[in-house]
Design an enzyme around this catalytic site. Structure first.
Site, PDB file in Angstrom:
ATOM      1  N   SER A  12       0.787  -1.298  -0.041  1.00 15.83           N
ATOM      2  CA  SER A  12       0.037   0.043  -0.078  1.00 15.83           C
ATOM      3  C   SER A  12       0.929   1.275   0.041  1.00 15.83           C
ATOM      4  O   SER A  12       0.119   2.476  -0.174  1.00 15.83           O
ATOM      5  CB  SER A  12      -1.037   0.064   1.122  1.00 15.83           C
ATOM      6  OG  SER A  12      -2.060  -0.816   0.991  1.00 15.83           O
ATOM      7  N   TYR A  38     -10.731   2.158   6.041  1.00 15.87           N
ATOM      8  CA  TYR A  38      -9.762   2.108   5.280  1.00 15.87           C
ATOM      9  C   TYR A  38     -10.115   0.914   4.203  1.00 15.87           C
ATOM     10  O   TYR A  38     -10.858  -0.066   4.722  1.00 15.87           O
ATOM     11  CB  TYR A  38      -8.363   1.430   5.712  1.00 15.87           C
ATOM     12  CG  TYR A  38      -7.120   1.375   4.920  1.00 15.87           C
ATOM     13  CD1 TYR A  38      -6.233   2.317   4.981  1.00 15.87           C
ATOM     14  CD2 TYR A  38      -6.988   0.331   4.147  1.00 15.87           C
ATOM     15  CE1 TYR A  38      -5.096   2.251   4.211  1.00 15.87           C
ATOM     16  CE2 TYR A  38      -5.666   0.063   3.618  1.00 15.87           C
ATOM     17  CZ  TYR A  38      -4.890   0.914   3.241  1.00 15.87           C
ATOM     18  OH  TYR A  38      -3.552   0.992   2.635  1.00 15.87           O
ATOM     19  N   SER A  39     -10.076   1.198   2.963  1.00 13.63           N
ATOM     20  CA  SER A  39     -10.820   0.340   1.656  1.00 13.63           C
ATOM     21  C   SER A  39      -9.821   0.507   0.690  1.00 13.63           C
ATOM     22  O   SER A  39      -9.635   1.555  -0.004  1.00 13.63           O
ATOM     23  CB  SER A  39     -11.989   0.658   1.657  1.00 13.63           C
ATOM     24  OG  SER A  39     -12.666  -0.167   0.515  1.00 13.63           O
ATOM     25  N   ASN A  40      -9.463  -0.721   0.028  1.00 13.23           N
ATOM     26  CA  ASN A  40      -8.668  -0.839  -1.199  1.00 13.23           C
ATOM     27  C   ASN A  40      -9.543  -0.568  -2.217  1.00 13.23           C
ATOM     28  O   ASN A  40      -9.095   0.023  -3.439  1.00 13.23           O
ATOM     29  CB  ASN A  40      -7.980  -2.206  -1.205  1.00 13.23           C
ATOM     30  CG  ASN A  40      -6.964  -2.219  -0.235  1.00 13.23           C
ATOM     31  OD1 ASN A  40      -5.634  -1.696  -0.287  1.00 13.23           O
ATOM     32  ND2 ASN A  40      -7.118  -3.114   0.973  1.00 13.23           N
ATOM     33  N   GLY A  68       2.842  -0.900   3.806  1.00 11.07           N
ATOM     34  CA  GLY A  68       2.212  -1.691   2.583  1.00 11.07           C
ATOM     35  C   GLY A  68       2.354  -3.217   3.007  1.00 11.07           C
ATOM     36  O   GLY A  68       3.586  -3.697   3.300  1.00 11.07           O
TER      37      GLY A  68
END
Length: 395
Positions: free
Chosen positions: A96, A195-197, A345
């Site tokens: 990330s 938090y969301s990809n 990440g």
């Protein structure tokens, strides 16, 4: 289920030293000044602990840059089969950390007046809106995608039923569809941090629609080449890593308990398409540090947008101290000398953290080539080394 850790960094107290004199600062800001590098006993001691038994980590390094001085500690192996030693010069999947790169491209498009932070996803991507998916609710803005306040479900939490193998290619549209098929975490965008990809895959699609070019081309032309990131790439369709690189290992025992060496299985071939704009970058410690220096010193964004990136923040609810907020593509940390900035990440087999002072003068990149495909917890020993490593900066 298969998850990438959300990189909610635990942080450390940052004690910044005075700025360089103007001449040294000018040399430093050139990006490729001749930095002096040495192995640092304090950093070495910390990474030695990370790879010591009974920890599963095959290798780890801490890479620090303070002005034109580079220090590092490295221990263990980058490749268990060949015994290649771990070093900070090797390429690895950075997870990330990619988000700050993606956000930089989006903000460049804002600077070019191709898009506004308050433009809605529904207007920019009307074909993604359906009565049976999560975009049918209240409008979501570009700003809310960048700072994770959209409320959209993280597609990573829904991958397991679709998993067929490590090298499986994941089309972006499939991943977005998985995320949008679930209800939102909360109905009112902008009211909470979650938090969301999925947010960053939608930003990827927006960049492509606005520029008529894919994100990889935009990253190469707008970031990699101008900053001189010679060892950084965005390889969506390839499961191999070019050049000398770190191999990643993961605990897959909850998924395949009878697999040989299941707690340290080589997962280097896990397809980066599973992460896309949220985490597919391959890079090195030096390139990560160089990117953040260029960003924080205004080489990539106009001053007003850089200021927005750093200060247009929301409380990072659920994050462990000293994380206090999330801006437009990076975390903000409270330290004893003011805020610091960066990202972490987690890609299958790899865990990376980066932290930077506001002027980019003090930086630390930490990396280890082990994590769990299932457990979303933090590698406590590795993170403890990262915290202490940041405290070793010279005064």
């Amino acid at each position: 289920m298969i998850r990438r850790r959300s990189t909610l960094l635990l942080g450390t107290a940052l004690a910044l030293t005075p700025l360089l004199p103007s001449g040294a600062a000018a040399a430093e800001s050139s990006g490729r000044g001749a930095a002096e590098r040495r192995r640092d006993p304090a950093l070495q001691s910390l990474v030695d602990r990370v790879v010591a038994e009974p920890n599963p980590n095959p290798g780890a390094f801490l890479f620090a840059r303070d002005g034109l001085t580079e220090r590092f500690g490295a221990a263990g192996v980058a490749d268990r089969a060949t015994g290649r030693p771990m070093t900070p010069d090797l390429r690895f999947r950075s997870g990330s950390v990619t988000k700050t790169f993606t956000a930089t491209v989006v903000l460049q498009l804002v600077a070019e007046r191709r898009v506004r932070l308050d433009d809605t996803v529904q207007r920019l991507l009307p074909d993604q809106v359906r009565t049976d998916n999560a975009l049918s609710g209240a409008p979501i803005t570009v700003r809310q995608l960048l700072n994770h306040t959209s409320g959209l479900h993280d597609y990573v939490e829904g991958l397991l039923p679709h998993f067929r193998g490590l090298d499986q290619y994941w089309p972006r549209e499939q991943l977005i569809g998985i995320g949008l098929a679930h209800p939102r975490y909360f109905p009112a965008p902008g009211t909470r941090f979650r938090y969301s990809n999925t947010n960053y895959l939608l930003l990827d699609l927006i960049v492509e629609r606005l520029t008529d070019r894919d994100l990889r081309t935009n990253l190469e032309d707008r970031v990699f080449t101008p900053v001189g990131l010679r060892d950084t790439s965005y390889p969506l369709a390839r499961t191999t890593i070019d050049g000398a690189h770190v191999r990643g290992y993961a605990d897959i025992s909850p998924l395949l308990p009878d697999a040989p060496d299941a707690t340290r299985c080589d997962v280097t071939a896990f397809s980066p398409s599973e992460a896309g704009a949220s985490g597919a970058l391959v890079t090195t410690a030096t390139d990560i540090a160089r990117f953040y220096r260029a960003l924080l010193r205004g080489r990539l964004l106009p001053a007003p947008l850089l200021r927005a990136m750093l200060t247009d923040t929301v409380p990072a609810t659920g994050s462990a101290p000293p994380v206090v907020a999330y801006g437009l593509g990076l975390y903000v940390y409270a330290t004893d000398r003011g805020p610091a900035y960066g990202h972490g990440g987690s890609a299958p087999g790899y865990l990376t953290f980066a932290l930077n002072s506001r002027d980019g003068h003090h930086q630390l990149v930490a990396h280890t080539n082990w994590n769990s495909l299932v457990d979303s917890g933090i590698d406590e020993d590795f993170w403890a080394a990262f915290q202490e490593g940041y405290r070793t900066r010279p005064r």
